[in-house]
Design a protein around this motif. Structure first.
Motif, PDB file in Angstrom:
ATOM      1  N   HIS A 100      -1.792   1.782  10.505  1.00  0.00           N
ATOM      2  CA  HIS A 100      -2.859   1.258   9.652  1.00  0.00           C
ATOM      3  C   HIS A 100      -2.494   1.295   8.172  1.00  0.00           C
ATOM      4  N   THR A 101      -1.639   2.234   7.773  1.00  0.00           N
ATOM      5  CA  THR A 101      -1.298   2.356   6.351  1.00  0.00           C
ATOM      6  C   THR A 101      -0.698   1.072   5.796  1.00  0.00           C
ATOM      7  N   PRO A 102       0.377   0.523   6.394  1.00  0.00           N
ATOM      8  CA  PRO A 102       0.922  -0.724   5.844  1.00  0.00           C
ATOM      9  C   PRO A 102      -0.035  -1.905   5.960  1.00  0.00           C
ATOM     10  N   LYS A 103      -0.827  -1.936   7.041  1.00  0.00           N
ATOM     11  CA  LYS A 103      -1.770  -3.041   7.216  1.00  0.00           C
ATOM     12  C   LYS A 103      -2.847  -3.026   6.135  1.00  0.00           C
ATOM     13  N   VAL A 104      -3.370  -1.832   5.871  1.00  0.00           N
ATOM     14  CA  VAL A 104      -4.417  -1.717   4.860  1.00  0.00           C
ATOM     15  C   VAL A 104      -3.876  -2.068   3.485  1.00  0.00           C
ATOM     16  N   MET A 105      -2.699  -1.549   3.157  1.00  0.00           N
ATOM     17  CA  MET A 105      -2.139  -1.793   1.835  1.00  0.00           C
ATOM     18  C   MET A 105      -1.790  -3.274   1.651  1.00  0.00           C
ATOM     19  N   ALA A 106      -1.287  -3.916   2.708  1.00  0.00           N
ATOM     20  CA  ALA A 106      -0.997  -5.351   2.626  1.00  0.00           C
ATOM     21  C   ALA A 106      -2.293  -6.149   2.477  1.00  0.00           C
ATOM     22  N   SER A 107      -3.347  -5.705   3.163  1.00  0.00           N
ATOM     23  CA  SER A 107      -4.633  -6.405   3.070  1.00  0.00           C
ATOM     24  C   SER A 107      -5.237  -6.302   1.679  1.00  0.00           C
ATOM     25  N   LEU A 108      -4.800  -5.289   0.934  1.00  0.00           N
ATOM     26  CA  LEU A 108      -5.281  -5.123  -0.435  1.00  0.00           C
ATOM     27  C   LEU A 108      -4.489  -5.979  -1.428  1.00  0.00           C
ATOM     28  N   GLY A 109      -3.538  -6.737  -0.903  1.00  0.00           N
ATOM     29  CA  GLY A 109      -2.808  -7.665  -1.751  1.00  0.00           C
ATOM     30  C   GLY A 109      -1.450  -7.174  -2.211  1.00  0.00           C
ATOM     31  N   LEU A 110      -0.988  -6.033  -1.684  1.00  0.00           N
ATOM     32  CA  LEU A 110       0.307  -5.501  -2.095  1.00  0.00           C
ATOM     33  C   LEU A 110       1.440  -6.155  -1.305  1.00  0.00           C
ATOM     34  N   ASN A 111       2.588  -6.311  -1.947  1.00  0.00           N
ATOM     35  CA  ASN A 111       3.760  -6.905  -1.320  1.00  0.00           C
ATOM     36  C   ASN A 111       4.211  -6.072  -0.126  1.00  0.00           C
ATOM     37  N   GLU A 112       4.440  -6.729   1.027  1.00  0.00           N
ATOM     38  CA  GLU A 112       4.765  -6.006   2.253  1.00  0.00           C
ATOM     39  C   GLU A 112       6.084  -5.244   2.149  1.00  0.00           C
ATOM     40  N   GLU A 113       7.069  -5.828   1.487  1.00  0.00           N
ATOM     41  CA  GLU A 113       8.350  -5.137   1.318  1.00  0.00           C
ATOM     42  C   GLU A 113       8.173  -3.895   0.452  1.00  0.00           C
ATOM     43  N   ASP A 114       7.406  -4.027  -0.618  1.00  0.00           N
ATOM     44  CA  ASP A 114       7.131  -2.880  -1.478  1.00  0.00           C
ATOM     45  C   ASP A 114       6.414  -1.788  -0.706  1.00  0.00           C
ATOM     46  N   VAL A 115       5.447  -2.187   0.108  1.00  0.00           N
ATOM     47  CA  VAL A 115       4.673  -1.219   0.887  1.00  0.00           C
ATOM     48  C   VAL A 115       5.573  -0.445   1.843  1.00  0.00           C
ATOM     49  N   ALA A 116       6.482  -1.135   2.521  1.00  0.00           N
ATOM     50  CA  ALA A 116       7.388  -0.477   3.481  1.00  0.00           C
ATOM     51  C   ALA A 116       8.262   0.554   2.775  1.00  0.00           C
ATOM     52  N   ILE A 117       8.828   0.190   1.647  1.00  0.00           N
ATOM     53  CA  ILE A 117       9.671   1.124   0.891  1.00  0.00           C
ATOM     54  C   ILE A 117       8.828   2.273   0.351  1.00  0.00           C
ATOM     55  N   PHE A 118       7.647   1.950  -0.127  1.00  0.00           N
ATOM     56  CA  PHE A 118       6.758   2.962  -0.700  1.00  0.00           C
ATOM     57  C   PHE A 118       6.395   4.028   0.326  1.00  0.00           C
ATOM     58  N   ILE A 119       6.027   3.614   1.524  1.00  0.00           N
ATOM     59  CA  ILE A 119       5.627   4.568   2.559  1.00  0.00           C
ATOM     60  C   ILE A 119       6.787   5.484   2.927  1.00  0.00           C
ATOM     61  N   GLN A 120       7.989   4.915   3.060  1.00  0.00           N
ATOM     62  CA  GLN A 120       9.145   5.695   3.478  1.00  0.00           C
ATOM     63  C   GLN A 120       9.645   6.645   2.395  1.00  0.00           C
ATOM     64  N   LYS A 121       9.676   6.169   1.147  1.00  0.00           N
ATOM     65  CA  LYS A 121      10.342   6.911   0.086  1.00  0.00           C
ATOM     66  C   LYS A 121       9.414   7.651  -0.878  1.00  0.00           C
ATOM     67  N   CYS A 122       8.177   7.188  -1.016  1.00  0.00           N
ATOM     68  CA  CYS A 122       7.306   7.747  -2.045  1.00  0.00           C
ATOM     69  C   CYS A 122       6.003   8.336  -1.525  1.00  0.00           C
ATOM     70  N   LEU A 123       5.407   7.704  -0.507  1.00  0.00           N
ATOM     71  CA  LEU A 123       4.128   8.206  -0.018  1.00  0.00           C
ATOM     72  C   LEU A 123       4.321   9.491   0.781  1.00  0.00           C
ATOM     73  N   PHE A 124       5.313   9.478   1.674  1.00  0.00           N
ATOM     74  CA  PHE A 124       5.622  10.667   2.472  1.00  0.00           C
ATOM     75  C   PHE A 124       7.118  10.940   2.458  1.00  0.00           C
ATOM     76  N   PRO A 125       7.656  11.318   1.301  1.00  0.00           N
ATOM     77  CA  PRO A 125       9.102  11.567   1.200  1.00  0.00           C
ATOM     78  C   PRO A 125       9.499  12.848   1.917  1.00  0.00           C
ATOM     79  N   GLU A 126      10.527  12.751   2.721  1.00  0.00           N
ATOM     80  CA  GLU A 126      11.036  13.947   3.394  1.00  0.00           C
ATOM     81  C   GLU A 126      12.009  14.691   2.490  1.00  0.00           C
ATOM     82  N   ILE A 127      12.119  15.974   2.714  1.00  0.00           N
ATOM     83  CA  ILE A 127      12.978  16.817   1.900  1.00  0.00           C
ATOM     84  C   ILE A 127      14.426  16.687   2.372  1.00  0.00           C
TER      85      ILE A 127
END
Length: 225
Positions: free
Chosen positions: A198-225
């Motif tokens: 749901h995270t990428p779907k919701v963010m895309a529905s809000l008008g955000l770029n899908e490629e940006d959203v995918a990178i954001f979730i992996q690297k910035c929203l939940f970055p692993e140590i």
């Protein structure tokens, strides 16, 4: 209910004030890409917690929606739970609100006990069933509310947000340096969060770029140590 957005923005500002008071704002590499008109990301760190992140998407004018994500990770020498608060709202109702102290080291940590007692006092007209990925990482006391559209429930969410973050920031540092390493547990939390479809779907529905959203979730929203 016409003051939903205004009330939630007050919660956002309260969170920011708490982080400014307890920590130091930092600029993570790559995060600049995800700060633009209508999309704000800010990160703090301190002696008390490892990483506190606020992510706000303001699509009130374009989509009639406003979303906030807040997550606080303890230091890896601290077996305390992870603080999480997520909300998405239209003008007159909160579509979904998710709030938890998620286990990340000690399943009997005092903060988990406090949260369980606190959650017992919360009542919702409609709740959401959690998917498998969520059940693997969230506590059994997690608050998952949907279609919040009356003043009493709104007040309940606001009170629990303020009380929850104040308690967490006041207490989490008490168990610093009491665990060998909780990196695996914190990464497990992030790995499962990234499985939320749901995270990428919701963010895309809000008008955000899908490629940006995918990178954001992996690297910035939940970055692993």
């Amino acid at each position: 209910m016409s003051n939903v957005w205004e009330t939630l923005i007050e919660v956002q500002n309260g969170f920011i004030e708490s982080f400014n008071r307890t920590g130091t704002e930092i600029y993570e590499k790559g995060m600049d890409r995800f700060n633009s008109p209508g999309w704000v990301n800010r990160v703090w760190t301190s002696d008390v917690y490892r990483r506190a992140h606020i992510d706000v998407v303001d699509a009130r004018e374009t989509k009639g929606l406003w979303m906030m994500h807040c997550c606080i990770f303890p230091h890896t020498h601290n077996p305390a739970p992870i603080f999480g608060f997520d909300v998405i709202a239209g003008k007159n109702k909160i579509t979904g609100c998710f709030y938890d102290y998620s286990p990340a080291g000690d399943p009997e940590h005092p903060l988990l006990e406090w949260f369980a007692e606190e959650a017992q006092n919360l009542e919702w007209i409609k709740t959401r069933k959690l998917p498998d990925w969520a059940e693997r990482i969230f506590s059994t006391s997690m608050v998952a509310a949907a279609n919040v559209s009356n003043e009493d429930e709104l007040a309940q969410i606001i009170n629990m947000a303020h009380h929850g973050i104040d308690t967490y920031l006041m207490e989490v540092g008490r168990t610093n340096n009491t665990a060998n390493d909780t990196t695996e547990a914190q990464n497990y939390y992030c790995e499962n969060q990234k499985q939320n479809p749901h995270t990428p779907k919701v963010m895309a529905s809000l008008g955000l770029n899908e490629e940006d959203v995918a990178i954001f979730i992996q690297k910035c929203l939940f970055p692993e140590i």
